[in-house]
Write a protein that holds these residues in place. Structure first.
Motif, PDB file in Angstrom:
ATOM      1  N   LEU A 191       0.816  -1.221   0.000  1.00 52.90           N
ATOM      2  CA  LEU A 191       0.000   0.000   0.000  1.00 52.90           C
ATOM      3  C   LEU A 191       0.847   1.268   0.000  1.00 52.90           C
ATOM      4  O   LEU A 191       0.421   2.305  -0.504  1.00 52.90           O
ATOM      5  N   VAL A 192       2.055   1.189   0.575  1.00 54.60           N
ATOM      6  CA  VAL A 192       2.919   2.379   0.606  1.00 54.60           C
ATOM      7  C   VAL A 192       3.821   2.448  -0.619  1.00 54.60           C
ATOM      8  O   VAL A 192       4.724   3.296  -0.687  1.00 54.60           O
ATOM      9  N   GLY A 193       3.590   1.531  -1.597  1.00 48.32           N
ATOM     10  CA  GLY A 193       4.292   1.645  -2.877  1.00 48.32           C
ATOM     11  C   GLY A 193       5.455   0.708  -3.103  1.00 48.32           C
ATOM     12  O   GLY A 193       6.194   0.872  -4.080  1.00 48.32           O
ATOM     13  N   ALA A 194       5.654  -0.281  -2.242  1.00 55.20           N
ATOM     14  CA  ALA A 194       6.769  -1.222  -2.425  1.00 55.20           C
ATOM     15  C   ALA A 194       6.506  -2.106  -3.647  1.00 55.20           C
ATOM     16  O   ALA A 194       5.382  -2.552  -3.875  1.00 55.20           O
ATOM     17  N   THR A 195       7.528  -2.332  -4.439  1.00 52.88           N
ATOM     18  CA  THR A 195       7.386  -3.196  -5.610  1.00 52.88           C
ATOM     19  C   THR A 195       7.355  -4.663  -5.169  1.00 52.88           C
ATOM     20  O   THR A 195       7.759  -4.998  -4.048  1.00 52.88           O
ATOM     21  N   ASN A 196       6.890  -5.523  -6.071  1.00 51.06           N
ATOM     22  CA  ASN A 196       6.827  -6.952  -5.753  1.00 51.06           C
ATOM     23  C   ASN A 196       8.206  -7.528  -5.444  1.00 51.06           C
ATOM     24  O   ASN A 196       8.369  -8.320  -4.523  1.00 51.06           O
ATOM     25  N   SER A 197       9.205  -7.128  -6.228  1.00 54.99           N
ATOM     26  CA  SER A 197      10.557  -7.647  -5.993  1.00 54.99           C
ATOM     27  C   SER A 197      11.106  -7.172  -4.654  1.00 54.99           C
ATOM     28  O   SER A 197      11.812  -7.921  -3.963  1.00 54.99           O
ATOM     29  N   PHE A 198      10.783  -5.940  -4.272  1.00 52.31           N
ATOM     30  CA  PHE A 198      11.251  -5.411  -2.988  1.00 52.31           C
ATOM     31  C   PHE A 198      10.646  -6.204  -1.834  1.00 52.31           C
ATOM     32  O   PHE A 198      11.309  -6.455  -0.816  1.00 52.31           O
TER      33      PHE A 198
END
Length: 297
Positions: free
Chosen positions: A208-215
């Protein structure tokens, strides 16, 4: 990926493993118990496969030359035998060598044949080794059809049964190993999945805070890797301890039956690396597979 980011993921993974101590312990324990079973079974199967291979390599075809054959005809027979498909080597054994080998194999009883040195009744022979032991019967039949051959012996009947039993044992072993591995993967993956499910809100917040899937995946990838490797430590130690006892205490008994085990260093090194690799792969697969559905937000 930048080294700074990788260090961040590693630190976060280690902290998460500590925060979820009991779930981490359960996952590592599941890996350890499963790999102990896999390791012990592989230890047995690898040695059975070696013993089967040794038995197969000892199978040979003895082609006896006709007593009436001249030296030229005997040499011609040797050339013809080399032309048979699947023949790896052809070794000539004279009647004198055959008698000496027979006397040597009899040990204390060799005096029974000492009087036969002057009148040796044994024929000259060729000893054939095949590329594939399973082709022994084919080679023996081909050799039997050649000229100047009085007899061909290879343990007819016994050899076919032996190869049949060996093939069944190998196939059953492969099925059992695959079944045990799939059971282990299912058990370990579901245990790890419980760990991930308990932290699903953490994943949802990161997304929800914008983290990518890889992160999001990387910390769980590292956690799964660590849990898999940690879970393989006890099985590796068990392999060293159990095989040390078997090899150095029971190996002498097996050698008396003309059975040799895989050398201690070779077995422990190869099996340990295999168990660590299996543990790491299952840990990573279990973590990534479990976290995947929580990334779809």
């Amino acid at each position: 990926m930048k080294p700074r980011t990788l260090r961040r993921h590693i630190n976060e993974s280690v902290k998460s493993l500590g925060r979820n101590g009991w779930m981490t312990f359960a996952s590592v324990g599941a890996v350890a118990v499963s790999l102990i079973l896999v390791g012990m079974f592989l230890m047995v199967m690898f040695n059975l496969n070696k013993i089967a291979g040794d038995i197969e390599s000892d199978v040979e075809v003895r082609v006896y030359v006709s007593q009436s054959a001249t030296q030229a005809q005997t040499r011609q027979l040797g050339s013809d035998l080399k032309q048979i498909r699947n023949v790896q080597s052809v070794t000539y054994e004279s009647k004198k060598q055959g008698l000496n080998n027979l006397m040597k194999s009899l040990g204390n009883d060799k005096s029974t044949f000492s009087d036969l040195k002057n009148e040796n009744p044994l024929p000259n022979a060729y000893i054939l080794k095949t590329d594939n032991p399973q082709q022994t019967t084919y080679v023996a039949n081909k050799a039997q059809s050649l000229a100047y051959v009085s007899d061909v012996r290879y343990g007819k009947g016994t050899v076919e049964k032996l190869f049949h039993v060996i093939n069944i044992a190998r196939n059953v072993g492969i099925v059992l190993i695959v079944g045990l591995l799939f059971t282990s993967i299912f058990l370990i993956a579901n245990t790890i999945k419980l760990t991930i499910v308990a932290r699903r809100r953490e994943i949802e917040i990161m997304k929800l805070v914008g983290a990518t899937n890889s992160f999001v995946r990387w910390p769980y990838f590292i956690e799964g890797l660590i849990m898999g490797v940690l879970g393989s430590v006890i099985p590796v130690l068990m392999v060293f301890i159990v095989y040390h006892f078997v090899y150095y205490n029971l190996g002498a008994s097996f050698s008396g039956m003309f059975i040799s085990l895989i050398p201690y260093q070779t077995m422990t090194t190869n099996l340990s690396l295999l168990l660590v690799g299996i543990g790491a792969a299952i840990g990573v697969w279990g973590s990534l597979n479990s976290v995947r559905k929580f990334l779809k937000i």
